[in-house]
Structure formats: structure tokens, C-alpha cells
Design a protein around this motif. Structure first.
Motif, mmCIF file in Angstrom:
data_model
loop_
_atom_site.group_PDB
_atom_site.id
_atom_site.type_symbol
_atom_site.label_atom_id
_atom_site.label_comp_id
_atom_site.label_asym_id
_atom_site.label_seq_id
_atom_site.Cartn_x
_atom_site.Cartn_y
_atom_site.Cartn_z
ATOM 1 N N GLU A 143 0.827 -1.216 0.000
ATOM 2 C CA GLU A 143 0.000 0.000 0.000
ATOM 3 C C GLU A 143 0.861 1.265 0.000
ATOM 4 O O GLU A 143 0.513 2.276 -0.614
ATOM 5 C CB GLU A 143 -0.916 0.001 1.230
ATOM 6 N N GLY A 144 1.992 1.210 0.704
ATOM 7 C CA GLY A 144 2.801 2.405 0.880
ATOM 8 C C GLY A 144 3.795 2.663 -0.240
ATOM 9 O O GLY A 144 4.228 3.804 -0.433
ATOM 10 N N ILE A 145 4.169 1.641 -1.004
ATOM 11 C CA ILE A 145 5.209 1.797 -2.028
ATOM 12 C C ILE A 145 4.696 1.380 -3.409
ATOM 13 O O ILE A 145 4.708 2.165 -4.350
ATOM 14 C CB ILE A 145 6.475 0.984 -1.643
ATOM 15 N N TYR A 146 4.232 0.132 -3.523
ATOM 16 C CA TYR A 146 3.805 -0.372 -4.842
ATOM 17 C C TYR A 146 2.643 0.441 -5.415
ATOM 18 O O TYR A 146 2.689 0.882 -6.565
ATOM 19 C CB TYR A 146 3.420 -1.841 -4.701
ATOM 20 N N LEU A 147 1.595 0.628 -4.617
ATOM 21 C CA LEU A 147 0.408 1.309 -5.170
ATOM 22 C C LEU A 147 0.675 2.773 -5.518
ATOM 23 O O LEU A 147 0.299 3.210 -6.611
ATOM 24 C CB LEU A 147 -0.788 1.154 -4.231
ATOM 25 N N PRO A 148 1.320 3.566 -4.658
ATOM 26 C CA PRO A 148 1.560 4.961 -5.070
ATOM 27 C C PRO A 148 2.425 5.070 -6.326
ATOM 28 O O PRO A 148 2.162 5.908 -7.189
ATOM 29 C CB PRO A 148 2.281 5.564 -3.863
ATOM 30 N N PHE A 149 3.453 4.222 -6.439
ATOM 31 C CA PHE A 149 4.317 4.302 -7.623
ATOM 32 C C PHE A 149 3.503 4.028 -8.888
ATOM 33 O O PHE A 149 3.524 4.804 -9.844
ATOM 34 C CB PHE A 149 5.477 3.305 -7.508
ATOM 35 N N HIS A 150 2.754 2.925 -8.885
ATOM 36 C CA HIS A 150 2.054 2.546 -10.111
ATOM 37 C C HIS A 150 0.826 3.421 -10.362
ATOM 38 O O HIS A 150 0.452 3.646 -11.511
ATOM 39 C CB HIS A 150 1.754 1.050 -10.108
ATOM 40 N N THR A 151 0.220 3.945 -9.297
ATOM 41 C CA THR A 151 -0.883 4.893 -9.491
ATOM 42 C C THR A 151 -0.366 6.178 -10.142
ATOM 43 O O THR A 151 -1.000 6.730 -11.055
ATOM 44 C CB THR A 151 -1.549 5.202 -8.140
ATOM 45 N N THR A 152 0.765 6.652 -9.682
ATOM 46 C CA THR A 152 1.343 7.859 -10.278
ATOM 47 C C THR A 152 1.711 7.623 -11.738
ATOM 48 O O THR A 152 1.398 8.440 -12.619
ATOM 49 C CB THR A 152 2.587 8.297 -9.476
ATOM 50 N N LEU A 153 2.376 6.504 -12.000
ATOM 51 C CA LEU A 153 2.756 6.203 -13.383
ATOM 52 C C LEU A 153 1.514 6.064 -14.260
ATOM 53 O O LEU A 153 1.473 6.597 -15.389
ATOM 54 C CB LEU A 153 3.603 4.919 -13.399
ATOM 55 N N HIS A 154 0.483 5.380 -13.763
ATOM 56 C CA HIS A 154 -0.758 5.234 -14.523
ATOM 57 C C HIS A 154 -1.363 6.604 -14.840
ATOM 58 O O HIS A 154 -1.840 6.846 -15.949
ATOM 59 C CB HIS A 154 -1.751 4.374 -13.739
ATOM 60 N N GLY A 155 -1.326 7.492 -13.855
ATOM 61 C CA GLY A 155 -1.863 8.834 -14.063
ATOM 62 C C GLY A 155 -1.111 9.598 -15.140
ATOM 63 O O GLY A 155 -1.723 10.289 -15.975
ATOM 64 N N GLU A 156 0.213 9.470 -15.154
ATOM 65 C CA GLU A 156 0.994 10.176 -16.185
ATOM 66 C C GLU A 156 0.703 9.617 -17.578
ATOM 67 O O GLU A 156 0.622 10.364 -18.558
ATOM 68 C CB GLU A 156 2.489 10.086 -15.875
ATOM 69 N N ILE A 157 0.529 8.304 -17.659
ATOM 70 C CA ILE A 157 0.202 7.695 -18.958
ATOM 71 C C ILE A 157 -1.206 8.111 -19.388
ATOM 72 O O ILE A 157 -1.439 8.469 -20.549
ATOM 73 C CB ILE A 157 0.357 6.162 -18.874
ATOM 74 N N ALA A 158 -2.148 8.100 -18.457
ATOM 75 C CA ALA A 158 -3.523 8.493 -18.787
ATOM 76 C C ALA A 158 -3.582 9.940 -19.263
ATOM 77 O O ALA A 158 -4.343 10.280 -20.181
ATOM 78 C CB ALA A 158 -4.436 8.297 -17.567
ATOM 79 N N ARG A 159 -2.784 10.790 -18.650
ATOM 80 C CA ARG A 159 -2.736 12.198 -19.073
ATOM 81 C C ARG A 159 -2.335 12.288 -20.553
ATOM 82 O O ARG A 159 -2.932 13.039 -21.337
ATOM 83 C CB ARG A 159 -1.719 12.933 -18.211
ATOM 84 N N ARG A 160 -1.339 11.497 -20.929
ATOM 85 C CA ARG A 160 -0.884 11.512 -22.318
ATOM 86 C C ARG A 160 -1.927 10.906 -23.259
ATOM 87 O O ARG A 160 -2.135 11.380 -24.386
ATOM 88 C CB ARG A 160 0.450 10.762 -22.427
#
Lengths: 263, 263
Positions: free
Chosen positions: B121-138
Motif C-alpha cells: 500500500e505504501g510503495i507499490y500502489l503509489p508508484f504505479h498509481t502515479t505512473l498510470h496517471g501520467e500515462i492516462a494524461r498523455r
């Protein structure tokens, strides 16, 4: 789930039975025909916003009863698919469709990049972040879920009646979907078909591609003809019939794996 | 990105050049050998926490220079892979490895379910949520990115020297990786190989499976032998050599697609 809730300012996603330990996780992307105030009506009449283009009628009722019967978590949308279709990527024209069947959607014409991003950030990302969090929780606990998405389809499409009553659709791995088909044929009187009325080639498996396939999770998208789940009594009867189908299908693929492992 | 930041309480993910409009998005999952105070040292010495088991030495320097040269966003980790290996799913024993090469990781033995979930919850999810958000933005902006992940590997593995200097690894779609291989052979003096020293079968393409493959994004995982990127001068030289390789590879696959479309 903290990760998903923090960003769900519009309350677009509901999670029920979060801690339920059963083997399935139920998803309902088209559960709601709610139009939150900030998005207006997209220029649609009240009647249009009740129609199947705005949501999958009956799907949430079936999904809730299935979740109860199977002791499964349920993740469902609280926003109409016409504002953002959560089973489509942000790059898809279908994410904010300008037309649906023979309906025009005025509020989805000429979307600005800012509005496209507002809906992506406000609806698509919170829904899938929350779902990802629920799946990760199960993976971390050593209890990987079987992902089952619940949909309904209209009995008449562009004027043509559809014979199929229960469609079972898969993404990359057909194993669980085929087992569901076999059990549904054996256990129900429904006209059951694999990859009908849609298939992955129609871009309808986005949720499964995003959440089931990367983790090698067994999965199926279930499509029910909406005249068969047109009221709460029918929804309950359908779910009570499908729950043992899903359980038997899972037992079947697990038996196959066990036999394969010992061979 | 609001969606990712809200849940990144431990500051595990860094995003640089967020608005950069170039065609690539650079990812560096093993950028850091930082051990945040809440996780202790996992029972490792200072020397062990400097070793290649804790991070990919040189990878962040190369990734940053590549991001600058290619006008690309960069998403990188701020936490050691020994606390959570962000290129592994929560269900993998490699996510919190008990051993790495011939090192024992005492702090990863006998993890409780609560500790497993705390790291997920503290490492895996924030990293991949952030990356997913950057890809979705594009994706929302109509500018789908090519995903390139930057890694380094040790020149000696269990006592055996490795000849490969530059490995190019792909998930489901090999198209872009093959183009990178061809351009790297033509434009560099490196010993370049496809799917070495690892391949998708070794479970090393989790980030690509999660973020590139579901959106049909061109992608490659680049593995550099770490003796070739052992200091800032070498990192810069490597990135300056690889940037035109990546641009040429992208031009090559786009030309092929254009020719295919017009044929």
C-alpha cells in the motif's frame, strides 16, 4: 481503500463487501445512470438518461446479489457511462461517445482537452486506482481473486433482435470463460455463447486487460440480455442461478490445474 | 499528478519533466538505494545497501539525461528495491526478496501479512498509481507515449562474467524492442542482445505488462551493464549515445506502420 478514496472526490466508485474472503472479485463498470451536477445532462432528455445507452440496466442488482452469494467484494461505478465509459481507455473515442447506437450525445461533441482530462482524472483514474488497490490487497494476502465483470445488453440493437441471452467474454486467457460457458449450458436454460454479443476485438475487455491479464488472474466478462434482469425479482433469480455456475467453473479449472500438476 | 500524490505519503515516487511533450515516457523502478526510516536497514550492512542488490547503479543518471535529451517525462522510485521491488507484483516472492544473488536479506524473512500490505500500500500502489496517471494524461491528450524503462545489471552474476553490455527486453509486443536492437547495433559499439540477460519469462516485465501492454503502447526495457555507467561522465555518454538510438527506432516503426497503412 485509502489509495483510491483519496482521489475519489466525485464519489465515482463504490466498494461493497471489501473484506469478503471468497475467491471472486465482482466489477460493475456500467452500474449507474447518475449524472453528477458538475457534468449536466449532456443535452439528453430524462428518457434518454434512463435508456440502456446511459448504463447497463439490471447489472448492479445482479452484481450485488452475486457478491452476496459468493462472499465477494464488489467494485461498481456511480456515474453514467456516457460521461466516462470506464471500460474504455482515455484514448478511445468510446470513452466519451458522441453517438451510442442511434442516439446522439450532444454534450460529448467538441470536447476540449481540458474537459477530456477532467473526466479522465475525475472518473477513470479514481475508479481504476480503487480497483487496482482492491486487487493488490488480495495479491498481497496470498488470495488472488478471479475477476468477474457484470454487464447487460439491449435485446434489440439497431432494430435487430438478439437471440443470445448470456454472453461470456474473455481477454487473453479463455480458460475460465470456457469453463463458465460449459457450466452455464449444463446448469441453466439460457442461450449461452462465448464472445457474444461482443468480444475483445470490439475493445470491450479494457478492465480485464488492465487488471486481470497483467496478474494472470482468471477472468470473465458476463453479458446478460437486459430483458432477463428487468426488475429486482429477475435480478435475484439470475444471480442465484449464476453463482453456482461461477463456483462450478472455478472448481473445474482448479481441478484441471491440479491434474496437470500431478501428471 | 494529484491522483498519485495524494497517496504518496512516503514520498516513494519522483516525477520530473511532467509536461514534456516528447514521444517517450521514461521509467526507472530501481533508481534508488534509499531505506526510509520506517523500514530500517533490513539487517544489511552499509556496504550491502550500496551494492547492486539494493538498486540499479547508474540507471537514474542515464534515465535523467535521456529524459532531458528526449524531452520526456521521467517517473522514478525513491526507495530501495529490497524494501519493495516495483517491477514485481505483490504476489511475487521477488517483491520483497529473502535472498538476492548470494546475499541474504534478514529483514525480508518471516514478513507478517500486515507488513506485506504496508509495503504494498505504501510503495507499490503509489508508484504505479502515479505512473498510470501520467500515462492516462498523455492518452487523454492524444499523445500516447512510448514506454522505456531503464535498468542496469551486474557484470558478474554468481561468479560468472556477462558478455552482454546492452540488453533490450520486451513484453507482449516485440516491435519497438527489435527496432531498438537494430539501431543500437548500427549506431553503437555495444554488445547488444534481445531479451538478455533476462526476458519476460523471468518475470521482469511487470511494469510493461501493467502500463504498456494494456494500452498497446510501444515499449522496451533497457538493461545496461553497470560497469559501463559507473560514474556521471559515463552515464551522460551512455544516454547521449542511446537517445538517437531510441529516436531512430521510433521513426523506423512509424515508417513501417505508415507503409503498412498505405499498402
Amino acid at each position: 481503500m485509502a489509495t483510491g478514496r483519496g482521489s475519489d472526490r466525485l464519489n465515482v466508485v463504490g466498494v461493497e463487501n471489501r473484506a469478503a474472503p471468497g475467491p471472486f472479485l465482482i466489477v460493475c463498470e456500467h452500474a449507474s445512470n447518475h449524472f453528477p451536477p458538475g457534468f449536466g445532462t449532456l443535452g439528453l432528455s430524462d428518457a434518454d438518461r434512463q435508456a440502456h445507452i446511459a448504463w447497463d440496466p439490471g447489472a448492479l442488482g445482479v452484481a450485488r446479489r452475486l457478491a452476496r452469494n459468493l462472499d465477494a467484494p464488489l467494485v461498481h461505478a456511480r456515474v453514467s457511462r456516457l460521461i466516462y465509459d470506464l471500460n474504455r481507455p482515455p484514448s478511445s473515442t468510446g470513452a466519451m461517445a458522441k453517438r451510442s447506437e442511434d442516439y446522439d450525445i450532444p454534450g460529448n461533441h467538441d470536447l476540449t482537452p481540458a474537459e477530456h482530462w477532467r473526466r479522465t482524472e475525475g472518473i477513470y483514474l479514481p475508479f481504476h486506482t480503487t480497483l487496482h488497490g482492491e486487487i493488490a490487497r488480495r495479491l498481497a494476502a496470498g488470495n488472488p481473486p478471479v475477476i468477474v465483470t457484470i454487464h447487460s445488453f439491449t435485446p434489440v440493437w439497431f432494430g435487430t433482435p438478439r437471440d443470445v441471452e448470456f454472453g461470456i467474454i474473455h481477454d487473453a486467457d479463455p480458460t475460465f470463460a470456457r469453463a463458465v460457458l460449459a457450466e452455464a449450458k449444463a446448469r441453466t436454460g439460457l442461450d449461452c455463447r462465448l464472445n457474444e454479443p461482443y468480444s475483445a476485438a470490439d475493445e470491450v475487455t479494457h478492465t480485464l486487460r488492465l487488471h486481470a491479464t497483467p496478474y494472470d488472474l482468471p477472468h470473465a466478462m458476463l453479458e446478460l440480455r437486459n430483458d432477463l434482469v428487468a426488475d429486482p425479482v429477475a435480478e435475484t433469480a439470475m444471480a442465484d442461478g449464476l453463482a453456482p455456475v461461477l463456483s462450478a467453473a472455478l472448481a473445474a479449472i482448479r481441478n484441471d490445474q491440479t491434474e496437470g500438476a500431478s501428471a
